[in-house]
Design an enzyme around this catalytic site. Sequence first.
Site, PDB file in Angstrom:
ATOM      1  N   ILE A  59     -21.929  47.329  48.035  1.00 19.01           N
ATOM      2  CA  ILE A  59     -22.848  46.878  46.982  1.00 19.01           C
ATOM      3  C   ILE A  59     -22.023  46.273  45.842  1.00 19.01           C
ATOM      4  O   ILE A  59     -21.191  46.942  45.243  1.00 19.01           O
ATOM      5  CB  ILE A  59     -23.703  48.040  46.441  1.00 19.01           C
ATOM      6  CG1 ILE A  59     -24.596  48.605  47.546  1.00 19.01           C
ATOM      7  CG2 ILE A  59     -24.566  47.567  45.266  1.00 19.01           C
ATOM      8  CD1 ILE A  59     -25.378  49.844  47.145  1.00 19.01           C
ATOM      9  N   HIS A  60     -22.294  44.995  45.562  1.00 19.61           N
ATOM     10  CA  HIS A  60     -21.615  44.290  44.469  1.00 19.61           C
ATOM     11  C   HIS A  60     -22.509  43.138  44.025  1.00 19.61           C
ATOM     12  O   HIS A  60     -23.608  42.957  44.545  1.00 19.61           O
ATOM     13  CB  HIS A  60     -20.222  43.808  44.900  1.00 19.61           C
ATOM     14  CG  HIS A  60     -20.236  42.914  46.091  1.00 19.61           C
ATOM     15  ND1 HIS A  60     -20.273  41.552  45.999  1.00 19.61           N
ATOM     16  CD2 HIS A  60     -20.239  43.204  47.411  1.00 19.61           C
ATOM     17  CE1 HIS A  60     -20.282  41.016  47.212  1.00 19.61           C
ATOM     18  NE2 HIS A  60     -20.276  42.018  48.090  1.00 19.61           N
ATOM     19  N   GLY A  61     -22.050  42.370  43.067  1.00 16.14           N
ATOM     20  CA  GLY A  61     -22.880  41.318  42.474  1.00 16.14           C
ATOM     21  C   GLY A  61     -23.447  40.325  43.452  1.00 16.14           C
ATOM     22  O   GLY A  61     -24.611  39.938  43.351  1.00 16.14           O
TER      23      GLY A  61
END
Length: 154
Positions: free
Chosen positions: A13-15
């Site tokens: 999970i990241h931008g």
Amino acid sequence: MGIVLVRVDNRLIHGQILEAWVPAVRADCIVVANNQLAEIAFQKLLMESAVPKGIKVAIGTIEEMVPLLRSEELIDRRVLLLFANPQDALQAHRLGVSFVELNLGNLHGGKNKKRLSCTVALNDGDIVQLQALEDDGVKVVLQCVPSDRQRLWR
């Protein structure tokens, strides 16, 4: 609806996931199946807290996430399923998580890795596992962000 995207992304999970993929596939649930992350409470908390309200998040080991993904609990959700590597994707698939396409997004380079794109590099083990997924009927594609053209991994 169920699973709308299955992606291998070693950042999990990241931008890019939150700003590009979630809206593109209209996901309202993110499931992360990763044994290492499941054991690191602080990192798990950071990832969960990055997800906007209204999007369900489940993070756990592969063995914990398989029953969830096969249950009726997520049947009305649009699930974005994340794995950190091809081995995890293959293990989940062999344990009964059904998917017909696997998106390779971010797999960092390193020693003994072959670069397939600017964001994907694979070692021999990765290649064997992706071939096994293909042998099981899974289409493996490269696509960093939704606006990129999707292409086969080999």
